[in-house]
Design an enzyme around this catalytic site. Structure first.
Site, PDB file in Angstrom:
ATOM      1  N   HIS A 159       0.067  -2.306  -2.471  1.00  0.00           N
ATOM      2  CA  HIS A 159      -0.577  -1.077  -2.949  1.00  0.00           C
ATOM      3  C   HIS A 159      -2.059  -1.399  -3.185  1.00  0.00           C
ATOM      4  O   HIS A 159      -2.523  -1.509  -4.318  1.00  0.00           O
ATOM      5  CB  HIS A 159       0.097  -0.621  -4.243  1.00  0.00           C
ATOM      6  N   ARG A 169       1.296   7.072   2.120  1.00  0.00           N
ATOM      7  CA  ARG A 169       2.293   6.367   1.284  1.00  0.00           C
ATOM      8  C   ARG A 169       3.646   6.569   1.923  1.00  0.00           C
ATOM      9  O   ARG A 169       3.993   7.689   2.337  1.00  0.00           O
ATOM     10  CB  ARG A 169       2.292   6.944  -0.127  1.00  0.00           C
ATOM     11  N   LYS A 196      12.109  16.294  11.539  1.00  0.00           N
ATOM     12  CA  LYS A 196      12.629  16.607  12.884  1.00  0.00           C
ATOM     13  C   LYS A 196      12.782  15.358  13.730  1.00  0.00           C
ATOM     14  O   LYS A 196      13.135  15.419  14.900  1.00  0.00           O
ATOM     15  CB  LYS A 196      11.664  17.554  13.602  1.00  0.00           C
ATOM     16  N   ARG A 247      -0.910   9.987  -9.589  1.00  0.00           N
ATOM     17  CA  ARG A 247      -2.260   9.419  -9.645  1.00  0.00           C
ATOM     18  C   ARG A 247      -2.854   9.110  -8.284  1.00  0.00           C
ATOM     19  O   ARG A 247      -3.995   9.442  -8.012  1.00  0.00           O
ATOM     20  CB  ARG A 247      -2.258   8.088 -10.417  1.00  0.00           C
ATOM     21  N   THR A 248      -2.091   8.452  -7.431  1.00  0.00           N
ATOM     22  CA  THR A 248      -2.705   7.983  -6.190  1.00  0.00           C
ATOM     23  C   THR A 248      -3.146   9.186  -5.348  1.00  0.00           C
ATOM     24  O   THR A 248      -4.287   9.265  -4.913  1.00  0.00           O
ATOM     25  CB  THR A 248      -1.739   7.067  -5.425  1.00  0.00           C
TER      26      THR A 248
HETATM   27  C1  NCD Z   1       2.544   2.610  -8.777  1.00  0.00           C
HETATM   28  C2  NCD Z   1       3.202   2.672  -7.408  1.00  0.00           C
HETATM   29  O1  NCD Z   1       3.315   3.757  -6.827  1.00  0.00           O
HETATM   30  O2  NCD Z   1       3.547   1.600  -6.929  1.00  0.00           O
HETATM   31  N1  NCD Z   1       2.024   3.854  -9.174  1.00  0.00           N
HETATM   32  C3  NCD Z   1       0.727   4.159  -8.885  1.00  0.00           C
HETATM   33  O3  NCD Z   1       0.381   4.350  -7.747  1.00  0.00           O
HETATM   34  N2  NCD Z   1      -0.160   4.157  -9.886  1.00  0.00           N
HETATM   35  C4  NCD Z   1       3.398   2.018  -9.833  1.00  0.00           C
HETATM   36  C5  NCD Z   1       4.772   2.595 -10.038  1.00  0.00           C
HETATM   37  O4  NCD Z   1       5.163   3.580  -9.423  1.00  0.00           O
HETATM   38  O5  NCD Z   1       5.461   2.039 -10.898  1.00  0.00           O
END
Ligand code: NCD
Length: 307
Positions: free
Chosen positions: A130, A102, A81, A52-53
């Site tokens: 997040h 991320r 590397k 999703r993100t």
């Molecule tokens: C979340 C995350 O990555 O922290 N997912 C997301 O981005 N919607 C929640 C999760 O992974 O449980």
């Protein structure tokens, strides 16, 4: 000065309101924004898995007329590397106009932002924060409940490693008369620093283990989370915890009519599929709101105005 997003507190309440208003306008009038990012590029640097993100960031930039570039595993980048995240970011500043990163290490996006010449968005750093999931959650709550003040929010599951929970508590703690019910096994309670910060702000919260009729009776929102398998030190603990909570039809029958169910997704077993058709289940709508709010965020951080 370049504006980054590391935590939801990087925006004031007023700035957040404006961002959510913009997201609402984007939802109603998408055509107005279809070319605002013509010629701009978003870099997605994902050192951890994501559906999703990453894809909602990409969809957001494409909806705005821009384009995207990036990688979706540290293994396919020069990190393999031995390159530092700071150097990677400094270089990507030469290729893109804005970046979402991320990383499994807490603080890595912050380190990257310090070397960056373009706005950097924390798309999840280890078990820490997040913020863009929080923007998504806020837009969902505001759209479906119409307010933040006076809400009682139940957060259930892995509150220790669940970064979405930490960011959401921070963000909601700035509104009036907000209460939290923290539902988790003892081993997965929210970290001490999160509790300290709630205490310092006089935010009422209680910690409970069971998810039942009594726990749910005052909730306006039940925010379910997955047990964060990848952050456990040993498999046995994970197996013991993974099915601790399962929200099913029977539980929904004794839950309040007003109680919205949210989940950042992905879900594993913590919400039965049979709950998906319940009118209170809002987690797929929540995923849709994630696109509008990320569109609003890109526009805001790039300082763009609709012509
Ligand atoms: C979340 C995350 O990555 O922290 N997912 C997301 O981005 N919607 C929640 C999760 O992974 O449980």
């Amino acid at each position: 000065m370049i504006k980054h997003l590391m935590s939801p507190l990087d925006f004031s309440v007023e700035e957040l309101d404006r961002l959510l208003d913009l997201a609402g306008d984007i939802e109603r009038n998408p055509a107005k924004y279809a070319h605002i990012c013509d010629g701009k590029k978003l870099a997605t640097l994902f050192f951890e898995p994501s559906t999703r993100t990453r894809l909602s960031f990409e969809a957001a930039m494409l909806n705005l007329g821009g384009s995207v570039l990036g990688f979706h595993s540290g293994d396919s980048s020069s990190t393999k590397k031995g390159e530092s995240v700071g150097d990677t970011m400094r270089v990507i500043s030469c290729y893109a106009d804005i970046a979402a990163i991320r990383h499994p290490k807490e603080g890595a996006p912050l380190v990257a932002s310090m070397r960056s010449l373009i706005p950097v968005i924390n798309a999840g750093d280890g078990g820490h924060q997040h913020p863009t999931q929080t923007l998504t959650d806020l837009l969902t709550i505001r759209s479906l409940k119409g307010r933040f003040n006076g809400l009682t929010i139940g957060l259930c599951g892995d509150l220790k490693f669940g970064r979405t929970v930490h960011s959401l508590i921070d963000a909601l703690s700035r509104y009036h008369d907000v209460r939290f019910v923290l539902i988790s096994p003892e081993e997965l309670q929210v970290p001490g620093y999160v509790k300290e910060s709630m205490k310092a702000k006089n935010i009422p919260f209680e910690e409970v283990v069971r998810l039942d009729e009594t726990t749910m009776k005052d909730l306006d929102i039940l925010y379910m989370t997955r047990v964060q398998k990848e952050r456990f030190f040993n498999e046995e603990d994970y197996i013991r915890m993974k099915d601790f909570y399962i929200l099913d039809k029977a539980k929904m029958e004794v839950a309040p009519d007003k109680m919205l169910v949210l989940h950042p997704l992905p879900r594993v077993n913590e919400i039965s599929v049979e709950v998906d058709d319940d009118p209170r289940a809002a987690y797929f709508k929540q995923a849709q709101y994630g696109v509008y709010v990320r569109m609003a965020l890109i526009i805001t951080l790039l300082g763009l105005e609709v012509a």
